[in-house]
Write an enzyme that holds these catalytic residues in place. Structure first.
Site, PDB file in Angstrom:
ATOM      1  N   ASP A 195      45.775  46.337  34.826  1.00  0.00           N
ATOM      2  CA  ASP A 195      45.265  45.114  35.425  1.00  0.00           C
ATOM      3  C   ASP A 195      44.345  45.543  36.566  1.00  0.00           C
ATOM      4  O   ASP A 195      44.406  46.690  37.030  1.00  0.00           O
ATOM      5  CB  ASP A 195      46.436  44.290  35.949  1.00  0.00           C
ATOM      6  N   ASP A 197      42.976  43.184  39.623  1.00  0.00           N
ATOM      7  CA  ASP A 197      43.228  42.583  40.938  1.00  0.00           C
ATOM      8  C   ASP A 197      44.674  42.814  41.379  1.00  0.00           C
ATOM      9  O   ASP A 197      45.630  42.583  40.622  1.00  0.00           O
ATOM     10  CB  ASP A 197      42.940  41.084  40.889  1.00  0.00           C
TER      11      ASP A 197
END
Length: 421
Positions: A195, A197
């Site tokens: 991922d 953020d």
């Protein structure tokens, strides 16, 4: 006739010590059935299970070993082992094996006591404990990292309860614990997906965009709900992006330049690439920032959401298929297939509820500095150390560090439906 003896040798480590001891055994043609050696702070512990001549015939070899130990200034003991004890030990070799990694800034005796007590209460037997991290200096340093790995034998009858108990002490002691099966895939990972953020970077980019657009509070509240899994990700994304309508596109570059990489990110990627791993960003964030990080970290694949921009302004819309939790899991599988990699050889890392599908599909799913619902659902979690602690879960030691900056050409992602989306 012969008898079995367990020989234990302890003392100050010296060059050639093992050679001198085994030379004596060699002279008497003694079979060695098991052997293990460890050195802690230059102090040797050497154990050997051997088969020696029965009764009086064994006296010369034992006498020579005792004399050699005296000359070397070490201690040596002999413990008889019965045939029944030996056969029981042989039959144990088929038991399942597991690895438990204990991670902290500094490891204390309380950490070891609490972890080993839970291990024992669930019927597992600790075979070895190894330090994977480097030697820690005495002076205080908030960036120190420590990891010890327990190798264990046995079957966990109530794995869910075992994990619950381990999770409880991670919260109370401020440590991380990873528990996994010791198998060939653990030592043969080939693809790591992340991922973006709050995982690769310390911020949520959409919150940064919202601040620039003057709607920071509204967007941050929706983001937090989405990451906790309280509202649908796709709907929340559309709601948040709609609030960015009219924002000037030059703001994207401004925000990209101030993004902060998460602790340990560069070390992790240098090691992964130098070892031949494939890497990917699978993000519910935005492709502009994913490609910015791709250049910075030499990442192979980037799949994220594309903001619609018309005449230099954000329109408040997302183009193409939204990269949500389901899509992340699909992309993990697609990349693995393209690279001819089994899912058991993959690692996925994320922090939000929309990362759970890919964490569950990967061979090793790691919740990194994650929300409570994600930590409780994922099999592995890291909260106290940086991203480079993932290397410990893969079995790497600090002395294996290959983080040398070498030139490498990143591979642009080719989505079967949309490139870079």
């Amino acid at each position: 006739m012969s008898e079995l003896l367990l020989i234990n040798i302890t003392g100050q480590d010296k060059p050639g010590l093992t050679s001198k001891i085994t030379a004596i055994l060699s002279g008497y043609r003694v079979p060695v059935l098991d052997i293990g050696q460890a050195v802690i702070h230059n102090h040797l512990s050497l154990g050997m299970l051997v088969e020696v001549p029965k009764e009086s015939a064994s006296s010369p070899v034992l006498k020579d070993l005792l004399f050699c130990a005296h000359l070397l200034g070490i201690q040596i003991t002999f413990t008889p082992v019965t045939d029944t004890e030996y056969n029981d030990w042989v039959h144990e070799q088929g038991k399942p094996r597991h690895l438990l990694s204990l991670l902290a800034r500094r490891i204390t005796a309380e950490h070891l006591e609490r972890v080993s007590s839970i291990i024992t209460s669930h019927g597992l037997n600790i075979d070895t404990i190894n330090r994977l991290s480097g030697r820690i200096p005495l002076e205080e340093n908030r960036h120190t990292k420590a990891c010890v790995e327990f190798s264990m034998r046995g079957t966990v009858q109530h794995e869910h309860r075992f994990r619950e108990e381990m999770l409880a002490i991670t919260d109370s002691l401020g440590i991380d614990i990873a528990f996994q099966e010791d198998n060939i895939f653990r030592r043969n990972r080939r693809l790591v997906v992340f991922d973006m953020d709050s995982t690769l970077i310390t911020s949520e980019v959409i919150d940064e965009l919202a601040i620039e657009a003057g709607v920071g509070a509204e967007v941050a509240a929706i983001t937090e709900q989405a990451m906790r899994g309280e509202i649908d990700f796709t709907g929340s994304l559309q709601r948040r992006v709609s609030l960015l309508n009219g924002l000037d596109e030059h703001v994207l570059e401004t925000i990209a330049k101030r993004l902060q990489l998460t602790e340990g990110a560069e070390t992790l990627f240098h090691n992964l690439h130098n070892l031949g791993f494939k890497t990917a960003i699978l993000s519910g964030g935005f492709s502009y920032f994913g490609h910015y990080l791709q250049k910075k970290l030499n990442i192979d694949y980037v799949y994220a959401n594309t903001l619609e921009i018309i005449e230099g302004k954000l329109t408040g819309k997302v183009l193409g298929q939204v990269v949500d939790g389901k899509r992340k899991a699909e992309l993990l599988e697609l990349i693995a297939q393209k690279e001819n990699i089994r899912l058991e050889q993959t690692i996925a890392v994320g922090d939000g509820a929309n990362d759970l599908p890919m964490l569950g599909k990967a061979g090793l799913g790691i919740a990194f500095r994650a929300k409570p619902i994600v930590r409780e659902s994922a099999k592995q979690a890291i909260s106290t150390l940086g991203l480079d602690a993932i290397l410990y879960l893969m079995g790497f030691r600090d002395r294996d560090d290959l983080s040398i900056k070498l030139p490498r050409t990143p591979q642009t992602a080719q989505n079967p439906q949309r490139s870079g989306a």
